[in-house]
Design a protein around this motif. Structure first.
Motif, PDB file in Angstrom:
ATOM      1  N   ASP A   1       0.844  -1.197   0.000  1.00 48.88           N
ATOM      2  CA  ASP A   1       0.000   0.000   0.000  1.00 48.88           C
ATOM      3  C   ASP A   1       0.885   1.254   0.000  1.00 48.88           C
ATOM      4  O   ASP A   1       1.518   1.565   1.006  1.00 48.88           O
ATOM      5  CB  ASP A   1      -0.896  -0.051   1.256  1.00 48.88           C
ATOM      6  CG  ASP A   1      -1.858   1.113   1.352  1.00 48.88           C
ATOM      7  OD1 ASP A   1      -1.713   2.069   0.578  1.00 48.88           O
ATOM      8  OD2 ASP A   1      -2.742   1.055   2.223  1.00 48.88           O
TER       9      ASP A   1
ATOM     10  N   GLU B   1      -0.211   9.918   4.106  1.00 51.57           N
ATOM     11  CA  GLU B   1      -1.375   9.558   3.276  1.00 51.57           C
ATOM     12  C   GLU B   1      -2.426   8.818   4.091  1.00 51.57           C
ATOM     13  O   GLU B   1      -3.619   8.961   3.870  1.00 51.57           O
ATOM     14  CB  GLU B   1      -0.909   8.699   2.084  1.00 51.57           C
ATOM     15  CG  GLU B   1      -1.983   8.489   1.023  1.00 51.57           C
ATOM     16  CD  GLU B   1      -2.905   7.302   1.284  1.00 51.57           C
ATOM     17  OE1 GLU B   1      -3.916   7.187   0.570  1.00 51.57           O
ATOM     18  OE2 GLU B   1      -2.621   6.494   2.188  1.00 51.57           O
ATOM     19  N   GLU B   2      -1.953   7.992   5.015  1.00 51.18           N
ATOM     20  CA  GLU B   2      -2.903   7.160   5.768  1.00 51.18           C
ATOM     21  C   GLU B   2      -3.580   7.921   6.905  1.00 51.18           C
ATOM     22  O   GLU B   2      -4.605   7.471   7.417  1.00 51.18           O
ATOM     23  CB  GLU B   2      -2.196   5.932   6.347  1.00 51.18           C
ATOM     24  CG  GLU B   2      -1.568   5.006   5.312  1.00 51.18           C
ATOM     25  CD  GLU B   2      -2.609   4.214   4.531  1.00 51.18           C
ATOM     26  OE1 GLU B   2      -3.813   4.453   4.697  1.00 51.18           O
ATOM     27  OE2 GLU B   2      -2.200   3.351   3.717  1.00 51.18           O
TER      28      GLU B   2
ATOM     29  N   GLN C   1      -6.926  -2.849  -3.658  1.00 47.41           N
ATOM     30  CA  GLN C   1      -7.397  -3.071  -2.285  1.00 47.41           C
ATOM     31  C   GLN C   1      -8.817  -3.597  -2.390  1.00 47.41           C
ATOM     32  O   GLN C   1      -9.778  -2.837  -2.320  1.00 47.41           O
ATOM     33  CB  GLN C   1      -7.293  -1.776  -1.489  1.00 47.41           C
ATOM     34  CG  GLN C   1      -5.845  -1.322  -1.375  1.00 47.41           C
ATOM     35  CD  GLN C   1      -5.695   0.048  -0.754  1.00 47.41           C
ATOM     36  OE1 GLN C   1      -6.073   1.050  -1.366  1.00 47.41           O
ATOM     37  NE2 GLN C   1      -5.146   0.112   0.441  1.00 47.41           N
TER      38      GLN C   1
ATOM     39  N   HIS D   1      -4.386  -3.214   4.157  1.00 47.14           N
ATOM     40  CA  HIS D   1      -4.281  -2.673   5.517  1.00 47.14           C
ATOM     41  C   HIS D   1      -4.071  -3.833   6.490  1.00 47.14           C
ATOM     42  O   HIS D   1      -4.689  -3.891   7.554  1.00 47.14           O
ATOM     43  CB  HIS D   1      -5.515  -1.837   5.903  1.00 47.14           C
ATOM     44  CG  HIS D   1      -5.492  -0.478   5.266  1.00 47.14           C
ATOM     45  ND1 HIS D   1      -6.413   0.503   5.532  1.00 47.14           N
ATOM     46  CD2 HIS D   1      -4.615   0.071   4.386  1.00 47.14           C
ATOM     47  CE1 HIS D   1      -6.124   1.588   4.832  1.00 47.14           C
ATOM     48  NE2 HIS D   1      -5.041   1.343   4.119  1.00 47.14           N
TER      49      HIS D   1
END
Ligand code: GLV
Ligand code: MN
Ligand code: MN
Length: 404
Positions: free
Chosen positions: A85, A119-120, A188, A375
Motif C-alpha cells: 500500500d 497519506e494514511e 485493495q 491494511h
C-alpha cells in the motif's frame, strides 16, 4: 529486474518483526529511513530530489517546468499495514523511470516521482495530509496543531525530524507545474483476480470520511459499583459498533470502527471515557450521509440511556472522485495497444490522486492483489504482477511525457 532490487532494500524498513506488519508513521525514524531509501534510489537514477513545503518529496527527471508528468504514491503505513500500500507505487515509479532511461527515452516534458506524506492519517488522523495541504484543502494552522496519540503536534514532529512546519500551506507554483498525475497502487479488494487481469484502471473513489466519537462516563470500581448506578461509556460505544455495521448494510456502504481508546484502561474498573473512530464510505454522498446520521442518532440515544455524554466530530471528509475521463481513455488506449487488458474499477479506498484530482487531471492504475486483503500484513501482490505494473506505468509515462 530493477523492481525486485528496489523492493528488497525497502522491504525491511519499518517492519515489526513480531507481526510482520509495517509501522511507517510519518516523521518517525522509520519514515526517515524510507525517505532516505527513496532519495538514494532517485539519486542513483540521476533524479534531483526536492522536498516541498508540505513534507512531500519530489524527484525530478529534467528541469521542473509546467506540464510535468508526475507519478508516485506514499511510503507511510497504517498500523501493521501491508508492504504494498503506497510503497508499490513509489518503487514502481522508480523502476518505470529506470526502464525508460535504460532504453534512452528522452522525455519532452519533465517527469517527476512524488512521495506524499501522511497519506494514511495513521499518526495525525487526517488522511492525504500532504496533498490536502498542497491543494489548500486543509488549513496549515489547523494542520500544525494536529496531535498524535501521545499529544505530539504535527509541528513538533516535523521540527524533531528537521523539517520546517512554518512553511506548510497551498503550493500553487508546484500545482501549476504538474500537467498530469498518475498513481499506481496495489489493488485493495479483489476484482482483478476473477477477471484474470494483472492491472486495472481506476474509475473513481467513493466519498468517505472519519468521525471521532467521545463517550464520557464515570470511572468506578468493577467489583462494587452497582450496575444500575454506573455511567459506563463502554456500553453505548459497544452498541454503536453494531449500529454502524447495521447502518452500512442497510445503505449499501461501509462503516468501520477500527480504533478505540478506553480511559483509564484498568481491567478492574468502569471506564471514565471511551474514544472511538468511525470510518464511513458509500457509493454516493446521500448514502454516506444517511449511514453517518443513522449511526450518530443511535449513538446519541444509547449514550443518553446510559447517562453518558457524547460528542461527535468529523475529522476528515473526501467527496466523490471521478478520475479524468480523457486521461483514462488515453491510458486505456496505450495499454490496449500493448496488448494489456486493464479493467476499469471503482474503489472505496482513499488516495492522494483523489485529492489532487480536484486540481489536476489524474488517473490511477491498480496492480492485482490475489486475496484482496489490504491494511494488513497479509496484503500481497505477485512479483510478476508488480513487474507488469511497472511495464504498464512505463508505457503510460512514455506516452504522456512524449519523445523529444
Ligand atoms: C487509505 O488507505 C484509506 O483509508 O482509504
Ligand atoms: Mn492505505
Ligand atoms: Mn495507499
Amino acid at each position: 529486474m530493477i523492481f525486485a532490487e528496489l523492493w528488497r532494500e525497502l522491504e525491511s524498513l519499518g517492519r515489526d518483526p513480531g507481526t510482520g506488519g509495517y509501522r511507517r508513521y510519518s516523521w518517525t525514524a522509520a519514515d526517515a529511513q524510507c525517505r532516505a531509501w527513496f532519495t538514494r534510489q532517485a539519486d542513483n537514477l540521476g533524479l534531483a530530489v526536492e522536498p516541498d513545503h508540505n513534507g512531500n518529496l519530489w524527484a525530478w527527471w529534467g528541469r521542473r517546468r509546467p506540464g510535468a508528468v508526475v507519478t508516485g504514491s506514499h511510503l507511510d503505513s497504517v498500523p501493521d499495514g501491508g508492504g504494498y500500500d503506497g510503497a508499490l507505487g513509489v518503487a514502481s515509479a522508480l523502476a518505470a523511470v529506470a526502464e525508460l532511461k535504460d532504453k534512452n527515452f528522452d522525455p519532452e516534458r519533465a517527469v517527476a516521482i512524488a512521495v506524499m506524506t501522511e497519506e494514511e492519517g495513521a499518526r495525525f488522523r487526517v488522511p492525504c495530509l500532504g496533498s490536502r495541504l498542497m491543494t489548500g484543502a486543509v488549513d496549515p494552522e489547523t494542520a500544525r496543531g494536529l496531535t498524535d496519540d501521545d499529544g505530539v503536534t504535527l509541528a513538533e514532529a516535523m521540527t524533531a525530524a528537521g523539517a520546517d512546519a512554518s512553511l506548510l500551506g497551498p503550493d500553487e507554483d508546484l500545482l501549476a507545474d504538474i500537467g498530469v498525475f498518475v498513481e499506481l497502487h496495489v489493488e485493495q479488494g479483489r476484482a482483478l483476480a476473477p477477471l484474470g487481469a494483472a492491472v486495472g484502471i481506476a474509475k473513481g473513489i467513493w466519498p468517505h470520511g472519519r468521525w471521532r466519537l467521545d463517550f464520557g462516563g464515570r470511572a468506578d470500581h468493577a467489583g462494587t459499583a452497582r450496575l444500575a448506578d454506573r455511567k459506563d461509556p463502554m456500553l453505548p460505544y459497544a452498541r454503536t459498533v453494531l449500529a454502524a455495521r447495521r447502518a452500512a448494510a442497510d445503505s449499501g456502504g461501509l462503516a468501520t470502527i477500527g480504533k478505540v481508546i478506553a480511559e483509564p484502561g484498568g481491567a478492574n474498573g468502569v471506564s471514565s471515557a471511551v474514544t472511538a473512530w468511525l470510518d464511513a464510505r458509500a457509493p454516493d454522498e446521500d448514502r454516506l450521509e444517511k449511514t453517518v446520521t443513522t449511526v450518530r442518532s443511535a449513538s446519541m440515544r444509547y449514550s443518553a440511556e446510559c447517562g453518558v455524554t457524547l460528542s461527535v466530530r468529523q475529522e476528515s471528509y473526501t467527496p466523490p472522485v471521478h478520475f479524468d475521463q480523457g486521461l483514462r481513455d488515453r491510458i486505456d488506449g496505450v495499454l490496449a495497444a500493448a496488448g494489456i487488458a486493464a479493467p476499469v474499477l471503482p474503489t472505496g479506498a482513499g488516495h492522494d490522486a483523489g485529492i489532487l484530482a480536484a486540481r489536476i487531471p489524474t488517473a490511477m492504475l491498480f496492480v492485482r492483489n490475489p486475496t484482496g486483503v489490504s491494511h494488513s500484513p497479509a496484503e500481497h501482490a505477485d512479483l510478476a504482477d508488480c513487474e507488469a505494473g511497472v511495464r504498464a506505468l512505463a508505457l503510460i509515462l512514455e506516452d504522456l511525457a512524449g519523445r523529444r
